[in-house]
Motif scaffolding. Structure first.
Motif, PDB file in Angstrom:
ATOM      1  N   LEU A  29     -42.128  -5.908  33.380  1.00  0.00           N
ATOM      2  CA  LEU A  29     -43.037  -7.055  33.246  1.00  0.00           C
ATOM      3  C   LEU A  29     -42.280  -8.366  33.169  1.00  0.00           C
ATOM      4  O   LEU A  29     -42.673  -9.363  33.794  1.00  0.00           O
ATOM      5  CB  LEU A  29     -43.898  -6.879  31.989  1.00  0.00           C
ATOM      6  CG  LEU A  29     -45.037  -5.865  32.036  1.00  0.00           C
ATOM      7  CD1 LEU A  29     -45.798  -5.874  30.719  1.00  0.00           C
ATOM      8  CD2 LEU A  29     -45.989  -6.154  33.178  1.00  0.00           C
ATOM      9  N   MET A  30     -41.181  -8.376  32.419  1.00  0.00           N
ATOM     10  CA  MET A  30     -40.411  -9.614  32.267  1.00  0.00           C
ATOM     11  C   MET A  30     -39.781 -10.043  33.593  1.00  0.00           C
ATOM     12  O   MET A  30     -39.696 -11.232  33.892  1.00  0.00           O
ATOM     13  CB  MET A  30     -39.327  -9.424  31.199  1.00  0.00           C
ATOM     14  CG  MET A  30     -39.885  -9.317  29.790  1.00  0.00           C
ATOM     15  SD  MET A  30     -38.614  -8.978  28.552  1.00  0.00           S
ATOM     16  CE  MET A  30     -37.719 -10.518  28.556  1.00  0.00           C
ATOM     17  N   ARG A  31     -39.371  -9.055  34.380  1.00  0.00           N
ATOM     18  CA  ARG A  31     -38.756  -9.377  35.671  1.00  0.00           C
ATOM     19  C   ARG A  31     -39.808  -9.860  36.677  1.00  0.00           C
ATOM     20  O   ARG A  31     -39.589 -10.828  37.405  1.00  0.00           O
ATOM     21  CB  ARG A  31     -38.036  -8.143  36.215  1.00  0.00           C
ATOM     22  CG  ARG A  31     -37.236  -8.407  37.493  1.00  0.00           C
ATOM     23  CD  ARG A  31     -36.353  -7.246  37.874  1.00  0.00           C
ATOM     24  NE  ARG A  31     -37.113  -6.046  38.133  1.00  0.00           N
ATOM     25  CZ  ARG A  31     -37.094  -4.947  37.384  1.00  0.00           C
ATOM     26  NH1 ARG A  31     -36.337  -4.906  36.290  1.00  0.00           N
ATOM     27  NH2 ARG A  31     -37.807  -3.895  37.692  1.00  0.00           N
ATOM     28  N   LYS A  33     -42.945 -10.936  35.929  1.00  0.00           N
ATOM     29  CA  LYS A  33     -43.818 -11.998  35.403  1.00  0.00           C
ATOM     30  C   LYS A  33     -45.249 -11.829  35.936  1.00  0.00           C
ATOM     31  O   LYS A  33     -45.959 -12.798  36.201  1.00  0.00           O
ATOM     32  CB  LYS A  33     -43.280 -13.388  35.752  1.00  0.00           C
ATOM     33  CG  LYS A  33     -41.988 -13.725  35.036  1.00  0.00           C
ATOM     34  CD  LYS A  33     -41.516 -15.107  35.372  1.00  0.00           C
ATOM     35  CE  LYS A  33     -40.353 -15.572  34.524  1.00  0.00           C
ATOM     36  NZ  LYS A  33     -39.330 -14.575  34.201  1.00  0.00           N
ATOM     37  N   SER A  34     -45.633 -10.579  36.082  1.00  0.00           N
ATOM     38  CA  SER A  34     -46.973 -10.233  36.571  1.00  0.00           C
ATOM     39  C   SER A  34     -47.410  -8.938  35.903  1.00  0.00           C
ATOM     40  O   SER A  34     -46.589  -8.083  35.590  1.00  0.00           O
ATOM     41  CB  SER A  34     -46.930 -10.049  38.091  1.00  0.00           C
ATOM     42  OG  SER A  34     -48.118  -9.425  38.553  1.00  0.00           O
ATOM     43  N   THR A  35     -48.727  -8.798  35.690  1.00  0.00           N
ATOM     44  CA  THR A  35     -49.240  -7.592  35.035  1.00  0.00           C
ATOM     45  C   THR A  35     -50.065  -6.734  36.001  1.00  0.00           C
ATOM     46  O   THR A  35     -50.863  -5.908  35.574  1.00  0.00           O
ATOM     47  CB  THR A  35     -50.117  -7.966  33.821  1.00  0.00           C
ATOM     48  OG1 THR A  35     -51.237  -8.748  34.270  1.00  0.00           O
ATOM     49  CG2 THR A  35     -49.320  -8.756  32.803  1.00  0.00           C
ATOM     50  N   LEU A  83     -46.631  -9.833  25.845  1.00  0.00           N
ATOM     51  CA  LEU A  83     -46.208 -10.156  27.209  1.00  0.00           C
ATOM     52  C   LEU A  83     -47.393 -10.213  28.171  1.00  0.00           C
ATOM     53  O   LEU A  83     -47.509 -11.128  28.993  1.00  0.00           O
ATOM     54  CB  LEU A  83     -45.189  -9.119  27.704  1.00  0.00           C
ATOM     55  CG  LEU A  83     -43.763  -9.245  27.162  1.00  0.00           C
ATOM     56  CD1 LEU A  83     -42.926  -8.052  27.602  1.00  0.00           C
ATOM     57  CD2 LEU A  83     -43.122 -10.545  27.632  1.00  0.00           C
ATOM     58  N   HIS A  86     -49.422 -13.228  27.478  1.00  0.00           N
ATOM     59  CA  HIS A  86     -48.673 -14.413  27.938  1.00  0.00           C
ATOM     60  C   HIS A  86     -48.814 -14.590  29.447  1.00  0.00           C
ATOM     61  O   HIS A  86     -49.147 -15.688  29.925  1.00  0.00           O
ATOM     62  CB  HIS A  86     -47.205 -14.274  27.556  1.00  0.00           C
ATOM     63  CG  HIS A  86     -46.325 -15.332  28.148  1.00  0.00           C
ATOM     64  ND1 HIS A  86     -46.430 -16.668  27.815  1.00  0.00           N
ATOM     65  CD2 HIS A  86     -45.326 -15.253  29.078  1.00  0.00           C
ATOM     66  CE1 HIS A  86     -45.544 -17.365  28.496  1.00  0.00           C
ATOM     67  NE2 HIS A  86     -44.858 -16.536  29.278  1.00  0.00           N
ATOM     68  N   TYR A  87     -48.586 -13.518  30.208  1.00  0.00           N
ATOM     69  CA  TYR A  87     -48.643 -13.628  31.664  1.00  0.00           C
ATOM     70  C   TYR A  87     -50.069 -13.758  32.187  1.00  0.00           C
ATOM     71  O   TYR A  87     -50.276 -14.218  33.313  1.00  0.00           O
ATOM     72  CB  TYR A  87     -47.945 -12.421  32.314  1.00  0.00           C
ATOM     73  CG  TYR A  87     -46.451 -12.423  32.076  1.00  0.00           C
ATOM     74  CD1 TYR A  87     -45.687 -13.554  32.314  1.00  0.00           C
ATOM     75  CD2 TYR A  87     -45.810 -11.283  31.595  1.00  0.00           C
ATOM     76  CE1 TYR A  87     -44.314 -13.569  32.075  1.00  0.00           C
ATOM     77  CE2 TYR A  87     -44.433 -11.279  31.368  1.00  0.00           C
ATOM     78  CZ  TYR A  87     -43.697 -12.422  31.604  1.00  0.00           C
ATOM     79  OH  TYR A  87     -42.339 -12.421  31.375  1.00  0.00           O
ATOM     80  N   GLN A 145     -45.781  -2.887  38.995  1.00  0.00           N
ATOM     81  CA  GLN A 145     -45.388  -3.361  37.669  1.00  0.00           C
ATOM     82  C   GLN A 145     -45.541  -2.284  36.598  1.00  0.00           C
ATOM     83  O   GLN A 145     -45.444  -2.579  35.409  1.00  0.00           O
ATOM     84  CB  GLN A 145     -46.223  -4.584  37.277  1.00  0.00           C
ATOM     85  CG  GLN A 145     -45.670  -5.904  37.767  1.00  0.00           C
ATOM     86  CD  GLN A 145     -45.554  -5.978  39.274  1.00  0.00           C
ATOM     87  OE1 GLN A 145     -44.475  -5.761  39.819  1.00  0.00           O
ATOM     88  NE2 GLN A 145     -46.658  -6.247  39.958  1.00  0.00           N
TER      89      GLN A 145
END
Length: 206
Positions: A29-31, A33-35, A83, A86-87, A145
C-alpha cells in the motif's frame, strides 16, 4: 516429548509469522499509494473478529501462547486501517473508529453472556471479512495492491492454530473458527494469485 516440541514449534512459528504477517500488505500500500482491490469493510470486520477472539481467550484464562499473536495482529491492522483511510482521503474518520472499537471492547466483558454471545458470532464476523475481501476482488478484478504473501502467512497461522487448539484447550468454538478461517484464507489467496497472474498475462500481451 516430540508432541511438546511440535506444540512449541507451532506456537512460536505462528507468533513469529504474525509479527510480520501484515507487513507485506502495508509495504504494498505504501509503495502503490492506492487501495485498489483492498476492502475497508473486510479490514474492519477482521479487527472486530480479532478483538472478540482475544478478549474471549483472556476472559477464560486460556494459555497466553495460544492467543499472543492477536494483539500484534490488531496493532498491524490498525496501521493498515490508517493507511487505507489516508489514501482514501478519510483519515478524519479514524477517531470515530477508535472510539467504537475501544467502547465495544469494554462492553464485551461487562457480562459473561455478552462475551459468550460475541464469541459464538465471531466465526461469522471473521468469515464475513473474508467474503468482503473476495467481493472486492471480484468487483475490481484487480489484486495489484493485495499481498499474496500476507494471505499465505494467514493461511499457515490458522492451520497451526487448528493443531495447537486440538492439543491444548480442545474448545470446539475456537476449533471451528480456525478451520473455517483456513479454508476462507486459502480461497482469498487463490483468488489473489489468479488475478495477479491474469494481470501479468495482460501486461505481457500489451
Amino acid at each position: 516429548m516430540p508432541s511438546d516440541m511440535l506444540l512449541h514449534a507451532a506456537n512460536f512459528s505462528t507468533l513469529f509469522m504474525c509479527m510480520v504477517l501484515k507487513f507485506p500488505q502495508i509495504f504494498v500500500l505504501m509503495r502503490a499509494k492506492s487501495t485498489e482491490g483492498v476492502s475497508l469493510n473486510s479490514l474492519l470486520l477482521e479487527l472486530i473478529g480479532y478483538i472478540v477472539f482475544v478478549t474471549y481467550q483472556m476472559y477464560y484464562d486460556y494459555p497466553p501462547p495460544t492467543y499472543l499473536e492477536y494483539p500484534i495482529l490488531i496493532a498491524q491492522d490498525a496501521i493498515l486501517l490508517l493507511l487505507i483511510l489516508h489514501y482514501n482521503g478519510s483519515l478524519r474518520h479514524s477517531l470515530i473508529y477508535t472510539l467504537l472499537f475501544v467502547g465495544g471492547w469494554r462492553l464485551l466483558t461487562v457480562e459473561k453472556w455478552i462475551i459468550d454471545l460475541a464469541m459464538s458470532l465471531c466465526t461469522f464476523i471473521s468469515a464475513a471479512s473474508k467474503f468482503a475481501q473476495l467481493q472486492c476482488l471480484w468487483r475490481s478484478k484487480d489484486a495489484g495492491q493485495v499481498s499474496a504473501l500476507s494471505w499465505a502467512m494467514a493461511t499457515y497461522t490458522c492451520m497451526a492454530r487448528i493443531y495447537t487448539t486440538t492439543v491444548t484447550t480442545g474448545d470446539m468454538q475456537v476449533l471451528v473458527r480456525f478451520i473455517a478461517m483456513t479454508l476462507l484464507n486459502m480461497w482469498v489467496l487463490l483468488t489473489v494469485l489468479y488475478y495477479q497472474r491474469h494481470s501479468s498475462r495482460s501486461k505481457k500481451e500489451d
